[in-house]
Design an enzyme around this catalytic site. Structure first.
Site, mmCIF file in Angstrom:
data_model
loop_
_atom_site.group_PDB
_atom_site.id
_atom_site.type_symbol
_atom_site.label_atom_id
_atom_site.label_comp_id
_atom_site.label_asym_id
_atom_site.label_seq_id
_atom_site.Cartn_x
_atom_site.Cartn_y
_atom_site.Cartn_z
ATOM 1 N N ALA A 61 -21.318 -103.840 -6.194
ATOM 2 C CA ALA A 61 -21.206 -105.316 -6.815
ATOM 3 C C ALA A 61 -20.913 -105.075 -8.295
ATOM 4 O O ALA A 61 -20.502 -103.742 -8.678
ATOM 5 C CB ALA A 61 -22.632 -105.831 -6.643
ATOM 6 N N GLY A 106 -23.081 -102.440 -2.209
ATOM 7 C CA GLY A 106 -22.208 -103.302 -1.463
ATOM 8 C C GLY A 106 -21.193 -102.594 -0.434
ATOM 9 O O GLY A 106 -20.924 -103.220 0.382
ATOM 10 N N GLU A 109 -22.855 -101.202 2.257
ATOM 11 C CA GLU A 109 -23.335 -102.438 3.270
ATOM 12 C C GLU A 109 -22.209 -103.136 4.039
ATOM 13 O O GLU A 109 -22.378 -103.320 5.109
ATOM 14 C CB GLU A 109 -24.171 -103.457 2.309
ATOM 15 C CG GLU A 109 -25.435 -102.896 1.719
ATOM 16 C CD GLU A 109 -26.017 -103.796 0.680
ATOM 17 O OE1 GLU A 109 -27.112 -104.232 1.021
ATOM 18 O OE2 GLU A 109 -25.436 -104.176 -0.345
ATOM 19 N N GLU A 129 -29.068 -99.203 -5.611
ATOM 20 C CA GLU A 129 -29.715 -100.162 -6.095
ATOM 21 C C GLU A 129 -30.829 -99.952 -7.001
ATOM 22 O O GLU A 129 -31.250 -100.539 -7.928
ATOM 23 C CB GLU A 129 -29.841 -101.269 -5.229
ATOM 24 C CG GLU A 129 -28.520 -102.058 -4.592
ATOM 25 C CD GLU A 129 -27.960 -101.285 -3.490
ATOM 26 O OE1 GLU A 129 -26.857 -101.879 -2.828
ATOM 27 O OE2 GLU A 129 -28.353 -100.220 -3.279
#
Length: 255
Positions: A61, A106, A109, A129
């Site tokens: 992110a 991300g 992911e 994270e």
């Protein structure tokens, strides 16, 4: 544009392009969702490659953007964040992630949303994270555990550590490791081969597997049964069986 969709030989390439690290800011997330939905609709797209370029897949992110968001802002944004990734996961066609360099947070992911993952020897994947005082929020706690099992997922998520390509292959996080300069070529070849296959049967197989994993065995068998019977109404089934009887297996042309 931070994400583009280019189509060749029935393969749509969803290309991340936000130098230097393909950080997934809100605009990129929204664009990713828009193009994943376009790939779903387009009949000339029969398989998809998700690619970040030669050097990096996506490093996660945009932390500077996220730092400015308070609890209320993230409550309002969290569903849209997940929806952008789910749009990729729900493309009803074969999807392969071509992973080079970092695929973190991300980025990891996003790779998890693919059906198959080809990683370069230089790839490093992880869910860091926890090092920010957070947990994965774009599907990592769910898709990672389903892919590699809860114990391995907890190791990665609890520690925030990165794994190199070979370890990622060993634990099932990626499916194939190749030289970094061959990642896109091999991913495109995988997708192009499936793009020649029966589109409805491939869609049925993907939905049966993905949906069945979320339910009990009896319900999963019912899903499979309904798709299996439904395919007997398709031209592809007629073509495939006709070719098998006349020419033997593997000769049918579905385009």
């Amino acid at each position: 544009m931070t994400v583009s969709l280019e189509v060749a030989e029935g393969v749509g390439t969803l290309r991340l392009d936000r130098p230097p690290m393909n950080a997934l800011d809100i605009a990129t997330q929204d664009r990713l969702k828009e193009l994943a939905e376009e790939a779903t609709r387009r009949e000339d797209v029969r398989a998809v490659v998700v690619y970040g370029g030669e050097k990096v897949f996506a490093a996660g992110a945009d932390i500077k953007e996220m730092q400015e968001m308070d609890h209320t802002a993230m409550v309002l944004r969290a569903r849209a964040l997940q929806d952008s990734f789910t749009a990729v996961a729900r493309i009803p066609k074969p999807v392969v992630a071509a992973v080079t360099g970092y695929a973190l947070g991300g980025g990891c992911e996003l790779a998890l949303c693919a059906d198959f993952r080809i990683a370069g020897e230089n790839a490093k994947l992880g869910q860091p994270e926890i090092l920010l005082g957070l947990i994965p929020g774009a599907g990592g706690t769910q898709r990672l555990a389903r892919l590699v099992g809860p114990s391995k997922a907890k190791d990665l998520i609890f520690t925030g550590r990165m794994v190199k390509a070979e370890e990622a292959r060993e634990i099932g996080l990626v499916d194939r490791v190749v030289p970094a300069d061959e990642v896109y070529t091999q991913a495109h070849a995988w997708a192009a081969r499936l793009a020649q296959g029966p589109a409805l049967a491939l869609r049925a197989a993907k939905e049966s597997i993905d949906t069945g994993l979320e339910t009990d065995l009896d319900t999963g068998l019912a899903i499979e049964r309904n798709w299996f019977a439904g395919l007997f109404a398709t031209e592809d089934r007629e073509r495939g069986m006709r070719s098998f009887v006349a020419e033997g297996p593997g000769k049918a042309k579905f385009l």
